[in-house]
Design a protein around this motif. Structure first.
Motif, short mmCIF file in Angstrom:
data_model
loop_
_atom_site.label_atom_id
_atom_site.label_comp_id
_atom_site.label_asym_id
_atom_site.label_seq_id
_atom_site.Cartn_x
_atom_site.Cartn_y
_atom_site.Cartn_z
N PRO A 113 0.83 -1.21 0.00
CA PRO A 113 0.00 0.00 0.00
C PRO A 113 0.87 1.26 0.00
N ARG A 114 0.36 2.29 -0.63
CA ARG A 114 1.08 3.57 -0.65
C ARG A 114 0.88 4.27 0.70
N ARG A 139 4.11 -1.77 -10.54
CA ARG A 139 2.98 -1.30 -11.35
C ARG A 139 1.82 -0.97 -10.43
N ASP A 140 0.99 -0.05 -10.89
CA ASP A 140 -0.20 0.32 -10.13
C ASP A 140 -1.09 -0.90 -9.97
N ASP A 151 0.48 -0.63 -4.85
CA ASP A 151 1.28 -1.02 -6.01
C ASP A 151 1.68 -2.48 -5.87
N LEU A 152 1.89 -3.12 -7.01
CA LEU A 152 2.47 -4.46 -7.03
C LEU A 152 3.94 -4.30 -7.35
#
Length: 164
Positions: A113-114, A139-140, A151-152
């Motif tokens: 998580p951001r 990637r998002d 993000d992954l």
């Protein structure tokens, strides 16, 4: 013992996976979210993508293993029953996945998580790094059940040279 299969215990495998993700991804998903259903686990077992760790006749962990191409395989859904945490079973499941195919590289994805660091994700990043995995991409990741943007992160490890 670790082996591909798991027919007949898909509901128990789904319970193990969901318990692991509920703990490891607390606060990332909306309440009631589940990583996998027994029906989906049945599909993955039937496709030969699930390796199960057994304690006698009881499944105690699992990992999804897929061949991506001639040189690369991927593991995911790594899960150990909470009662077996700290036993080395996670590391054994990864070792099984790494040896499942004659490939040069193994890949995994880690949902992060951001914003403020997520303690479980920091721990997993450190653990995978100690096991030789290096971040190679990001990637998002968009999913309506997330509680915040994420993000992954893609990690890879060189295993060996593939023989021609």
């Amino acid at each position: 013992m670790i082996a591909f299969g798991g027919a007949g215990v898909e509901a128990e495998l789904a319970r193990i996976v969901n318990a692991a993700y509920e703990t490891g991804e607390v606060g990332i998903w909306r309440p009631g979210w589940q990583r996998v259903t027994a029906d989906r686990m049945h599909e993955l077992v039937a496709a030969g993508e699930i390796a199960v760790a057994w304690d006698g006749d009881t499944p105690v962990g699992c990992v999804r293993v897929q061949r991506l191409d001639e040189r690369t395989a991927m593991f995911g859904m790594l899960s150990v029953d909470p009662a077996a945490h700290g036993s080395g079973l996670g590391r054994a499941l990864i070792a099984f996945a790494e040896g499942a195919y004659d490939v040069a590289e193994m890949e995994l994805e880690l949902l992060i998580p951001r914003g403020a660091p997520h303690p479980s994700k920091v721990r997993l990043h450190d653990w995978y790094s100690r096991l030789g995995y290096h971040q190679t991409g990001r990637r998002d990741f968009e999913e309506p059940d997330l509680t915040r943007p994420a993000d992954l992160f893609v990690y890879r490890k060189t295993l060996c040279a593939v023989t021609p």
